[in-house]
Design a protein around this motif. Structure first.
Motif, short mmCIF file in Angstrom:
data_model
loop_
_atom_site.label_atom_id
_atom_site.label_comp_id
_atom_site.label_asym_id
_atom_site.label_seq_id
_atom_site.Cartn_x
_atom_site.Cartn_y
_atom_site.Cartn_z
N ILE A 112 19.32 81.20 53.86
CA ILE A 112 18.78 80.68 54.88
C ILE A 112 18.81 79.09 55.15
CG2 ILE A 112 16.33 80.53 55.99
CD1 ILE A 112 15.74 83.38 54.46
N ASP A 150 15.98 84.25 60.96
CA ASP A 150 16.73 83.25 60.11
C ASP A 150 17.77 83.94 59.24
OD1 ASP A 150 15.11 81.09 61.01
OD2 ASP A 150 13.65 81.98 59.61
N LEU A 151 17.65 85.31 58.87
CA LEU A 151 18.60 85.94 58.14
C LEU A 151 18.48 87.43 58.31
CD1 LEU A 151 20.66 85.46 55.78
CD2 LEU A 151 18.55 86.11 54.38
#
Length: 467
Positions: free
Chosen positions: A406, A86-87
């Protein structure tokens, strides 16, 4: 990263070190070879090198770190896996090709800078570089420079920009093309971060202008833990006070020149205070008041009330911990940001600074002078209160912005500077335009005057002929 994992996120980290204790949702890809990337560098020698040599060495070191990381078997296995994230968080330190992880995994990018606002990081977030107030980290200047310091700082700034653009970036581009299995647009990734977290605070750096995409979290790493019994007893019984001496992780006291080592031991032996020294080998002959250990709980030791002074290399983590705990310093800076950090600390009246080559009788006087002058301890205690008085805990602030990126799948707080050429930022194009027009105007006026002068002479000559 531990804090992020403790809040339920699945964390994969590329690092030479594994956390203790291990977390169930914290996976480490251990790049042990990175620890040997500086084997060819004598870091102590950088203290004697020129500004330009220091700049070149740091870029060279960054290139080695980048390649050692990307070619690691564990890293390559990750890049050829079906993992998704996600990041992506990348440390901003001369390893720009690593930003390719964000593109590869199609994830937003957050940068973390282990220092505050410098020429190493500000341009990536669209923050203009002003050589008149933004000092090159290697100079040891504060933002209040005199005329000749500004000349040297400008020269260093231009050299840094040119080398980064024409030499460093092409090398990093090759690493990105070589080690990432998917095509990476290097020019597109280097300035594409959503945010940058800065390990700084106004007590450790200087008053600077920050855009929304740069967030200060200085002091986030400082925690308070119980000392082991031996260290606690040693400090409790230091009735005349104690001094902590450490050169950090990269610089090792055991690598000091024999003459320098003898001088330090001689100085320490004449002190009334107990000295705790992070020394990486056994030291047979040492004064009775000197206690060595290969590893010391630095932040926890600095919190003990009997610690009167911290002798440090001036790394930003060490300076932060000293200010947090209200302990004055004597700095022995050697390379990269250390001279800048200690120059700021000296300017704030919380430290004195000495170079390695000046470790003579002056060292003894400086130690006693810093301990016995109440101004230093008074100033640093005041700064300690300022550092601790925060709206929100800096670690919570860091995690908030990471989770913010996020939640919103990346966010861009773009400044106008990020879309402008450097000559537009400093309005050199307008200056050239004005100068060009002034020149044209001057030439036109000069030409007109010449023409009128010739016409006037011709009329006078015609009149003379008629007479």
């Amino acid at each position: 990263m531990k804090e992020i994992a403790s809040r339920g996120h699945e964390v994969t980290i590329i690092s030479p070190y594994r956390p203790k204790p291990a977390f169930f949702n914290y996976t480490t890809i251990q790049t042990s070879d990175v620890l040997h990337s500086d084997d060819g560098f004598d870091l102590f020698e950088l203290d004697n090198e020129s500004l330009f040599k220091n700049i070149l060495t740091t870029y060279e070191y960054g290139n080695l770190l980048t390649e050692f990381t990307l070619k690691d078997k564990g890293v390559q296995k990750l890049l050829h896996s079906n993992e998704s994230f996600d990041l992506v968080i990348v440390e901003q330190f001369f390893t720009d090709a690593l930003k390719g992880f964000a593109t590869h995994f199609n994830a937003p990018l957050v940068l973390f800078s282990s220092v505050g606002l410098t020429e190493w990081n500000k341009h990536y977030m669209g923050n203009p570089v002003l050589p008149s107030t933004n000092t090159i980290v290697y100079t040891g200047y504060t933002n209040q420079m005199n005329f000749f310091q500004r000349i040297r700082n400008l020269a260093g700034t231009i050299f840094d920009y040119c080398y980064r653009t024409w030499v460093f970036y092409p090398i990093q581009r090759k690493y990105a093309e070589k080690y990432f299995p998917k095509p990476v647009n290097f020019d597109g990734i280097i300035n594409n971060a959503s945010l940058m977290l800065l390990n700084s605070h106004f007590t450790t750096s200087e008053n600077v202008l920050l855009p929304y995409n740069m967030i200060e979290i200085g002091g986030f790493h400082v925690t308070q833990n119980r000392l082991n019994n031996d260290t606690q007893k040693l400090l409790d019984e230091a009735t005349d006070g104690a001094i902590l001496f450490s050169l950090g992780t990269n610089l090792k006291s055991c690598d000091l020149a024999p003459t320098t080592l003898r001088t330090i031991l001689n100085v320490f032996g004449r002190l009334r205070q107990r000295v705790l020294w992070k020394f990486e080998k056994d030291l047979a002959e040492k004064p009775k008041n000197v206690f060595i250990s290969k590893w010391l709980e630095q932040a926890d030791i600095l919190a003990h009330p009997n610690v009167r002074l911290f002798i440090t290399h001036g790394g930003i983590l060490s300076v932060t911990e000293a200010i947090f705990n209200g302990v004055p310093m004597v700095g022995i800076p050697v390379f990269v940001d250390q001279k800048m950090n200690m120059a700021r600390a000296k300017h704030a009246g919380i430290a004195n600074v000495i170079s390695l080559k000046d470790l003579t009788e002056k060292f003894f006087s400086m130690i006693n002078g810093t301990i016995n002058d109440p101004t230093y301890s008074k100033n640093v205690r005041k700064m300690s209160k300022l550092m601790k008085d925060r709206v929100v805990r800096p670690l919570d602030l860091a995690v908030y912005w990471i989770e913010y990126a996020i939640r919103h799948k990346g966010v861009r707080f773009e400044t106008p500077v990020s879309k402008m050429y450097w000559f537009q930022v400093y309005m050199l194009d307008i200056l050239c335009f004005v100068m060009f027009n002034l020149l044209i105007t001057y030439l036109l006026i000069k030409g007109l005057c010449t023409y009128l002068g010739k016409e006037n002479s011709r009329v006078i000559n015609d009149n003379k002929k008629k007479q």
